[in-house]
Write an enzyme that holds these catalytic residues in place. Sequence first.
Site, PDB file in Angstrom:
ATOM      1  N   ARG A   1       0.954  -1.161  -0.123  1.00 20.87           N
ATOM      2  CA  ARG A   1       0.027   0.034  -0.106  1.00 20.87           C
ATOM      3  C   ARG A   1       1.014   1.357  -0.037  1.00 20.87           C
ATOM      4  NH1 ARG A   1      -2.061   2.257   4.351  1.00 20.87           N
ATOM      5  NH2 ARG A   1      -2.349   0.189   5.552  1.00 20.87           N
TER       6      ARG A   1
ATOM      7  N   ASP B   1      -5.766  18.619 -16.181  1.00 20.76           N
ATOM      8  CA  ASP B   1      -6.153  17.124 -16.387  1.00 20.76           C
ATOM      9  C   ASP B   1      -5.888  16.944 -18.061  1.00 20.76           C
ATOM     10  OD1 ASP B   1      -7.460  14.741 -17.415  1.00 20.76           O
ATOM     11  OD2 ASP B   1      -9.150  14.895 -16.095  1.00 20.76           O
TER      12      ASP B   1
ATOM     13  N   LYS C   1      -6.999   5.721 -20.464  1.00 18.61           N
ATOM     14  CA  LYS C   1      -7.205   6.200 -21.929  1.00 18.61           C
ATOM     15  C   LYS C   1      -5.800   5.786 -22.635  1.00 18.61           C
ATOM     16  CE  LYS C   1     -11.097   7.220 -20.109  1.00 18.61           C
ATOM     17  NZ  LYS C   1     -11.420   8.506 -19.498  1.00 18.61           N
TER      18      LYS C   1
ATOM     19  N   TYR D   1     -14.980  16.590 -17.049  1.00 19.68           N
ATOM     20  CA  TYR D   1     -15.031  14.940 -16.986  1.00 19.68           C
ATOM     21  C   TYR D   1     -16.207  14.850 -15.756  1.00 19.68           C
ATOM     22  CZ  TYR D   1     -14.870  10.093 -16.377  1.00 19.68           C
ATOM     23  OH  TYR D   1     -15.177   8.658 -16.436  1.00 19.68           O
TER      24      TYR D   1
HETATM   25  C1  LIG Z   1     -11.881   8.905 -17.901  1.00 14.97           C
HETATM   26  C2  LIG Z   1     -11.357  10.190 -17.633  1.00 14.97           C
HETATM   27  C3  LIG Z   1     -11.276  10.409 -16.020  1.00 14.97           C
HETATM   28  C4  LIG Z   1     -11.492   9.380 -14.992  1.00 14.97           C
HETATM   29  O1  LIG Z   1     -10.711   8.360 -15.007  1.00 14.97           O
HETATM   30  P1  LIG Z   1     -10.850   6.630 -14.816  1.00 14.97           P
HETATM   31  O2  LIG Z   1      -9.715   6.293 -15.007  1.00 14.97           O
HETATM   32  O3  LIG Z   1     -12.275   6.476 -15.442  1.00 14.97           O
HETATM   33  O4  LIG Z   1     -11.363   6.936 -13.280  1.00 14.97           O
HETATM   34  C5  LIG Z   1     -10.952  11.663 -15.693  1.00 14.97           C
HETATM   35  N1  LIG Z   1     -10.806  12.682 -16.641  1.00 14.97           N
HETATM   36  C6  LIG Z   1     -10.718  12.749 -17.901  1.00 14.97           C
HETATM   37  C7  LIG Z   1     -10.626  13.568 -18.785  1.00 14.97           C
HETATM   38  C8  LIG Z   1     -11.180  11.516 -18.320  1.00 14.97           C
HETATM   39  O5  LIG Z   1     -11.441  11.254 -19.743  1.00 14.97           O
END
Ligand SMILES: *Cc1c(COP(=O)(O)O)cnc(C)c1O
Length: 435
Positions: free
Chosen positions: A85, A220, A245, A138
């Site tokens: 952890r 982000d 992604k 998001y």
């Molecule tokens: C998918 C996404 C998230 C969240 O990520 P997860 O891996 O699904 O928890 C956050 N920000 C953006 C821009 C995303 O496309």
Amino acid sequence: MAAKDKRTSRFKHPITLEGRALHPESLMMSYGYVPEWSEGALKCPIFQTSTFVFKSAEEGKRFFEIAYGLREKGPDEKIGLIYSRLNNPDLEILEDRLTLWDRAEDSAVFESGMAAIATTFLALCQPGDTILYSEPLYGGTEFLLTEILTRWGLKPIPFLARNHQEELPALAERYRDSLRLIYIETPANPTNDLVDIAFCADIAEALNQQRERPVLLIVDNTFIGPLWQHPLAHGADLVIYSATKFIGGHSDVVAGAVVGPASLLSEIKKHRSILGTMAGPWTGWLLMRSLETLRLRMTAQMHNARRIARYLQEHPRVERVYFPELLPEDSPQFAIYRKQCLAPGSIVSFDIAGGEKEAFRFLNALKLIKLAVSLGGTESLAEHPATMTHSDIPPDKQRVMGITEQMIRLSVGVEHPEDLIADLDQALRKAFAPA
Ligand SMILES: *Cc1c(COP(=O)(O)O)cnc(C)c1O
């Protein structure tokens, strides 16, 4: 590379060859890993273990002193392996590799993008803090801010991505005393609207002349991915990724990452250890495998997206294409694109002629391209933001953000571009064929 001296890695892998800095893609197969650790195994194994054996009681004591901050770490002292952890070789090696794309000092990986985002907010904010964030955001992040963190005394205030130059300075001034974070997504999902990172950094910087707890800018960077935009170089304090992604890239793993300076990352990692939001070794190993082909995948996806955007722009049944490279060259948005993006990425949104009915007929007619949310994987995906990814936003607000009911979002994969265009072409024809 400025990050070099503060690297926290267990093993300082050379990142230059004959005095020349090596490119990240040349280091992705080996950086941070020594085969002698694992019987000479070329590839880093999966360290599927919850706990680690100390060589001696003295060593165990030393490791805990450092992990719990009971004393300062010596200049060459390693953070010992204690318990998965807190740390694990698959996470640490992956974190070393992730720093290379953004030229950061450190990074932290999580079991999801949302875990990365939530842990970051909890690590950096306290009750009474204001967070200014760009919209569209998001959906999960917006829910976290407006429905969960408000219960803990945080004040989230949105501004429109497409109008940030007017809205953000006034909001920063109005909330100057309580402002803690400026949180942006650029390009915005699904419109590809751009927010000027350096502009936001300058606003934070101006306020920081007169305060103890600085205003931090977080980007982000999931939507364009780690290859084509490096927010730290434009003044951001932290970069966040949903590694689900582009970083994962094969639609087979959910994960997240935060990248930035060692000082902020140590605070975030402390919270990660206690919240238990770290990624497991198997996730770490999968992402290392993915990173080896990051440049190949993202480059192929971007070239395909470019061809598709141009094809769509010429199509008589397409009213508008949202793709940074196709912005009018004299527009402020295009100027931001040229300033902070190295390529247009591989998400293409477009307005089909008509409305939801035509959009649905088109989506239902696709054959090679799959109808699914998520993005950044090797396969091409299509979805309808207004009724899918962004359906929790009321229709009038969707319109203000530029999300139309005719809009389709494509995440372009690595298939042959002619096959992708053939699929789009037949689906566009079917969408308008007499029933
Ligand atoms: C998918 C996404 C998230 C969240 O990520 P997860 O891996 O699904 O928890 C956050 N920000 C953006 C821009 C995303 O496309």
